[in-house]
Design a protein around this motif. Structure first.
Motif, mmCIF file in Angstrom:
data_model
loop_
_atom_site.group_PDB
_atom_site.id
_atom_site.type_symbol
_atom_site.label_atom_id
_atom_site.label_comp_id
_atom_site.label_asym_id
_atom_site.label_seq_id
_atom_site.Cartn_x
_atom_site.Cartn_y
_atom_site.Cartn_z
ATOM 1 N N GLN A 205 0.831 -1.207 0.000
ATOM 2 C CA GLN A 205 0.000 0.000 0.000
ATOM 3 C C GLN A 205 0.865 1.256 0.000
ATOM 4 O O GLN A 205 0.559 2.219 -0.705
ATOM 5 N N VAL B 182 2.059 1.719 -3.530
ATOM 6 C CA VAL B 182 0.949 2.202 -4.358
ATOM 7 C C VAL B 182 0.722 3.688 -4.086
ATOM 8 O O VAL B 182 0.610 4.496 -5.017
ATOM 9 N N ASP B 183 0.661 4.067 -2.819
ATOM 10 C CA ASP B 183 0.435 5.467 -2.457
ATOM 11 C C ASP B 183 1.544 6.361 -3.020
ATOM 12 O O ASP B 183 1.269 7.447 -3.532
ATOM 13 N N ARG C 123 -6.983 0.801 -3.129
ATOM 14 C CA ARG C 123 -6.667 0.161 -1.843
ATOM 15 C C ARG C 123 -6.211 -1.266 -2.096
ATOM 16 O O ARG C 123 -6.720 -1.942 -2.995
ATOM 17 N N LEU C 124 -5.288 -1.729 -1.278
ATOM 18 C CA LEU C 124 -4.787 -3.097 -1.375
ATOM 19 C C LEU C 124 -5.671 -4.027 -0.568
ATOM 20 O O LEU C 124 -6.106 -3.683 0.534
ATOM 21 N N ARG C 125 -5.928 -5.178 -1.157
ATOM 22 C CA ARG C 125 -6.669 -6.242 -0.478
ATOM 23 C C ARG C 125 -5.938 -7.548 -0.755
ATOM 24 O O ARG C 125 -5.330 -7.703 -1.814
#
Length: 144
Positions: free
Chosen positions: A33, A36-37, A50-52
């Motif tokens: 995350q 990614v951000d 969002r990461l899942r």
């Protein structure tokens, strides 16, 4: 990213030959995350996906993404995360997507160059040689 997607077989072969050998890094889920951000902010964007966790039953899928979420396993190579981010950039919140089309490939190329420091000219030449169309001026679908 499902390795069984027949429409994307040529792109996956290109990745295996040209991208994977240039990036052997692996990122644990707990750090994805933040990456990614970082990439999203560096691209001048707000509201990153969002990461899942990738569902356990998704055995043939390496990772997958939409504009709003990225599903990933316990660990992921950086280049695959960038692949999924390109899907997020080429998708709408309503589910519209470029799949593995020219916009997606153009965005993916840009991410590989900017965030994995891969050689743009060499990758672009190899895409052309593989017959994979890409838009070098691609922009995220939600900004176009």
């Amino acid at each position: 990213m499902s390795r069984g997607d027949a429409a994307a077989r040529r792109l996956y072969a290109w990745e295996d030959a040209e991208v994977a050998p240039r990036d052997r890094s692996r990122v644990p889920f707990a750090q994805l995350q933040a990456l990614v951000d970082h990439v999203w902010a560096a691209e001048g964007l707000r509201h990153p996906p969002r990461l899942r966790p990738l569902p356990r039953q998704a055995r043939a899928t390496v990772a997958r993404a939409t504009r709003l979420a990225i599903e990933a396993p316990a660990e992921l190579p950086t280049w695959i995360l960038l692949h999924e981010l390109a899907h997020a950039l080429s998708s709408t919140a309503e589910g519209g997507t470029d799949g593995h089309g020219p916009r997606f490939v153009g965005l993916y190329l840009q991410l590989l160059v900017r965030h994995a420091r891969m050689p743009e000219a060499a990758l672009a030449a190899s895409l052309r040689a593989a017959g994979i169309p890409f838009d070098p001026d691609a922009r995220p679908v939600f900004l176009a």
